[in-house]
Design an enzyme around this catalytic site. Structure first.
Site, PDB file in Angstrom:
ATOM      1  N   LYS A 150     -11.794   4.865 -10.846  1.00  0.00           N
ATOM      2  CA  LYS A 150     -11.301   4.460  -9.527  1.00  0.00           C
ATOM      3  C   LYS A 150      -9.921   3.812  -9.642  1.00  0.00           C
ATOM      4  CE  LYS A 150     -14.064   3.400  -6.242  1.00  0.00           C
ATOM      5  NZ  LYS A 150     -14.004   4.721  -5.613  1.00  0.00           N
ATOM      6  N   ASN A 151      -9.344   3.849 -10.831  1.00  0.00           N
ATOM      7  CA  ASN A 151      -8.016   3.285 -11.051  1.00  0.00           C
ATOM      8  C   ASN A 151      -6.927   4.342 -11.179  1.00  0.00           C
ATOM      9  OD1 ASN A 151      -9.136   0.447 -13.051  1.00  0.00           O
ATOM     10  ND2 ASN A 151      -8.887   0.654 -10.843  1.00  0.00           N
ATOM     11  N   ASP A 193     -10.187  -1.663 -18.951  1.00  0.00           N
ATOM     12  CA  ASP A 193     -10.953  -1.367 -17.735  1.00  0.00           C
ATOM     13  C   ASP A 193     -10.276  -0.319 -16.857  1.00  0.00           C
ATOM     14  OD1 ASP A 193     -13.324  -1.903 -16.274  1.00  0.00           O
ATOM     15  OD2 ASP A 193     -12.176  -3.063 -14.824  1.00  0.00           O
ATOM     16  N   ARG A 229       0.841  -1.202   0.000  1.00  0.00           N
ATOM     17  CA  ARG A 229       0.000   0.000   0.000  1.00  0.00           C
ATOM     18  C   ARG A 229       0.874   1.249   0.000  1.00  0.00           C
ATOM     19  NH1 ARG A 229      -5.437  -0.453   3.524  1.00  0.00           N
ATOM     20  NH2 ARG A 229      -5.643   1.518   2.420  1.00  0.00           N
TER      21      ARG A 229
END
Length: 450
Positions: free
Chosen positions: A325-326, A321, A233
């Site tokens: 949100k990417n 895709d 993260r």
């Protein structure tokens, strides 16, 4: 009238109070005076700034909704916690202790100042992880010890874990019960047989981006022995407290939907659908939406270049895709700054699903039809110099040719996985030639035609 409250914390400092009127379905947000006077204080998003006298109820709701899981993961979270999937407040109440970004959403009775030393460390062994992946048809993967363990957006099976040390070196993994925070996201191979070698796919695409010098989250192919993608993260940094207790610093990050203040249903440019009359509506996030966020960014030239490279890289790998949100931004008192890339997957490898582009290049939603005119149109709409785009496309194509086959041959892949990676590399090489050719053609298309 029933008004519920959640306290919002950054590390051990109270940031704001969130309110929800259940009867009116209205939302309120009040920043704490002690937070507002901090020299480097910042708001949640551009739409929820510190200096606004009052925040729009729907903007608050949209921001919260974008923190939650999607699809089946949302259904599981709602069912496990006994709330409806449309009950945004109920979901953030249950899942808000470990969301994306810097902030924790905690009930009023929970002390947000607790140190990690007070956390119960529930370890997850490789053997247990393997068993849970194997038995996903019997027990939902996101539910551990009767508790939903997923509070980040997305559709795929994921597990948030805190890793003590380096995961590459076999660092122990723990479930991040409050006040412990996660450092990694584990993504096992999907159950759906339509997506073979998805873990290898994402590992290869992320590794390619890194080899090409792009800013990308670190990934590691963990084996239980089943393949699991471990993603580090970038909104978390392991630290030691003054007492020497392992802790995690949280950095605020928001995705494009949150930056643009749109609901999660707008993550695709064709927000209603891609067929018939619905295809005419393009109110969702688009490449122009992405580049429009430059108004919130200080180092505009640097971020604009990153945005362009991100858009071109999706063509290189065949990621249809790449949606709202990417793409994410770090946010602080200086505004927005592009965050490392993530969720890079060659979707074109899977013929059983739609290959319609999440965001159009110009007016083109079919990746095979993205040629010179579409790239020229894309550049004009996003205010990109076409000669700059050509130079960058040429550099990226050259770098992709340099690294793609080597990564497929030397990556940590088994036999069938190596064949799949070789297939990926071949596609990238084909796309590199196409990208260089069409970006060159885009330079010479007269603006009057666009």
């Amino acid at each position: 009238m029933t008004v519920h409250h959640l306290c919002i914390w950054h590390q051990s400092e109270l940031v704001a109070t969130l309110t929800h009127d259940t009867m009116e379905n209205s939302w309120g947000l009040v920043y704490a005076p002690t937070w507002k006077i901090r020299p480097k204080a910042f708001g949640f998003s551009p739409a929820l700034s510190l200096d606004a006298e009052k925040h729009d109820s729907q903007s608050i709701r949209r921001f919260i909704e974008n923190l939650l899981p999607e699809g089946r993961a949302l259904d599981i979270a709602a069912s496990a916690n006994g709330v409806g999937r449309s009950n945004i407040y109920g979901l953030i109440h249950e899942l808000g202790a470990e969301t994306t970004g810097a902030f924790r959403f905690l009930p009023e009775h929970v002390d947000g100042r607790l140190e990690p030393a007070h956390a119960e460390r529930r370890q997850v062994s490789i053997q247990e992880l393997d068993a849970r992946i194997r038995d996903r048809d019997k027990e939902e993967f996101v539910v551990w010890d009767g508790k939903v363990r997923l509070s980040v957006a997305g559709y795929q099976d994921k597990l948030l874990v805190y890793v003590d040390g380096r995961i590459e070196d076999g660092g122990a993994m723990y479930l991040p019960d409050y006040p412990l925070a996660s450092t990694h996201i584990l993504k096992p191979q999907p159950v759906d047989s339509r997506f073979p070698h998805m873990v290898v796919n994402e590992h290869f695409c992320m590794s390619l981006a890194k080899a090409m010098g792009m800013p990308v989250a670190d990934v590691f192919l963990l084996r239980t022995p089943r393949p699991v993608l471990a993603v580090t993260r970038f909104d978390r940094t392991p630290i030691k407290t003054p007492a020497g207790v392992p802790s995690v610093a949280r950095r605020h990050v928001i995705d494009l939907c949150q930056a643009a203040d749109v609901p999660v249903s707008y993550k695709y440019e064709r927000n209603i659908g891609g067929s018939g009359v619905a295809a005419q509506y393009r109110d969702g996030t688009s490449f122009p939406t992405l580049f429009n966020q430059l108004k919130h960014i200080n180092n505009k030239a640097s971020d604009k270049l990153l945005m362009m490279r991100w858009a071109l890289f999706q063509l290189l790998i065949g990621n249809c895709d790449a949606h709202g949100k990417n793409y994410s931004f770090f946010m602080d008192n200086q505004g927005l700054k592009s965050a490392p890339w993530y969720d890079l997957v060659s979707v074109v490898q899977y013929p059983a699903i739609s290959h319609e582009l999440a965001m159009a290049y110009g007016d083109v939603f079919n990746i095979e039809e993205v040629k010179g005119f579409a790239l020229a149109d894309f550049a004009v709409r996003c205010n990109i110099d076409r000669k700059l785009m050509q130079r960058e496309a040429k550099k990226m194509a050259s770098s992709a040719r340099k690294h793609a086959q080597g990564l497929a041959q030397t990556g940590p892949y088994l036999e069938e996985e190596s064949d799949f990676a070789a297939q990926l590399a071949s596609y990238v090489l084909l796309q590199a030639d196409r990208l260089e050719q069409y970006a060159g053609e885009a330079v010479h298309i007269k603006s009057a035609r666009l």
